[in-house]
Scaffold this motif. Sequence first.
Motif, mmCIF file in Angstrom:
data_model
loop_
_atom_site.group_PDB
_atom_site.id
_atom_site.type_symbol
_atom_site.label_atom_id
_atom_site.label_comp_id
_atom_site.label_asym_id
_atom_site.label_seq_id
_atom_site.Cartn_x
_atom_site.Cartn_y
_atom_site.Cartn_z
ATOM 1 N N TYR A 37 2.010 47.785 -4.502
ATOM 2 C CA TYR A 37 2.867 46.734 -3.952
ATOM 3 C C TYR A 37 2.440 45.364 -4.459
ATOM 4 O O TYR A 37 1.242 45.069 -4.581
ATOM 5 N N LEU A 63 4.327 45.994 5.429
ATOM 6 C CA LEU A 63 3.188 46.478 6.207
ATOM 7 C C LEU A 63 2.953 45.639 7.469
ATOM 8 O O LEU A 63 2.059 45.934 8.250
ATOM 9 N N LYS A 64 3.770 44.617 7.654
ATOM 10 C CA LYS A 64 3.620 43.768 8.836
ATOM 11 C C LYS A 64 4.345 44.335 10.054
ATOM 12 O O LYS A 64 4.240 43.792 11.152
ATOM 13 N N PRO A 112 2.230 41.238 -3.694
ATOM 14 C CA PRO A 112 1.989 40.517 -2.437
ATOM 15 C C PRO A 112 3.275 40.348 -1.622
ATOM 16 O O PRO A 112 3.248 40.447 -0.398
ATOM 17 N N VAL A 157 1.256 52.313 -2.098
ATOM 18 C CA VAL A 157 1.038 51.039 -1.400
ATOM 19 C C VAL A 157 0.141 50.132 -2.244
ATOM 20 O O VAL A 157 0.339 48.912 -2.284
ATOM 21 N N ASN A 158 -0.803 50.727 -2.941
ATOM 22 C CA ASN A 158 -1.705 49.946 -3.790
ATOM 23 C C ASN A 158 -0.980 49.264 -4.953
ATOM 24 O O ASN A 158 -1.525 48.356 -5.584
ATOM 25 N N GLU A 186 -1.073 56.006 0.142
ATOM 26 C CA GLU A 186 -1.897 54.889 -0.313
ATOM 27 C C GLU A 186 -1.716 54.590 -1.796
ATOM 28 O O GLU A 186 -1.737 53.428 -2.219
ATOM 29 N N GLY A 202 -1.648 47.869 7.179
ATOM 30 C CA GLY A 202 -2.431 48.635 6.209
ATOM 31 C C GLY A 202 -3.339 49.679 6.824
ATOM 32 O O GLY A 202 -4.208 50.231 6.145
ATOM 33 N N GLN A 209 5.908 42.374 -1.638
ATOM 34 C CA GLN A 209 6.342 43.670 -1.116
ATOM 35 C C GLN A 209 5.502 44.122 0.081
ATOM 36 O O GLN A 209 5.971 44.906 0.908
ATOM 37 N N ARG A 210 4.280 43.610 0.177
ATOM 38 C CA ARG A 210 3.386 44.026 1.263
ATOM 39 C C ARG A 210 3.860 43.539 2.633
ATOM 40 O O ARG A 210 3.283 43.892 3.656
#
Length: 196
Positions: A119, A127-128, A121, A116-117, A113, A47, A123-124
């Motif tokens: 997404y 970001l890993k 949980p 991304v906001n 952003e 993030g 789908q996030r």
Amino acid sequence: MIRFFDILLSGIGLILLSPLFLLIYIIIRTSSKGPGFYSQKRIGKDGVPFRLYKFRTMRIGSDRGRLITVGGKDTRITKAGYYIRKYKLDELPQLWNVFIGEMSLVGPRPEVEKYVNLYTPMQRVVLKVKPGITDYASIEFSEENVILGKAKDPEKMYIEEIMPKKIEYNLRYINNPTLKEYFKIIFLTVAKISKH
């Protein structure tokens, strides 16, 4: 090992393609008002925001409106920009993002952003990992702007249909980040671009 190849290949690319960089830069500067490069805040691994670099293909101020490009002939795109985008040459400056470690050659495309906001949980998970210049989603949706150009509400279609599908494709590499997959995606990307 993938970071080693990111540094090696992006470094070689920056050196060998420097004459092309200069040519594209001159074409952009002489054909429309504004700088040769364009940068935009994107969301990277964990993030963390960073500046993504591209060759400028739109008229100055075009990003103040909608964030997605629609249609094969978006009126905001310059004449030279149309051809630069067609052959994905606008993405070349991201080799610098790769070289300094903000991106990888292969990985999910970094989003702005705003999206991304949205997404979930689940789908996030994208970001890993480090975002990339290309992956299976980029190959599958290489004509994304044309698809969106046919939609009544392009942004709604992007958020509700395309974005979730792209994340599904992202997971194919995220769940199997091997060197074999890395080079396979690079090869498939080059093959896809060469068909344009």
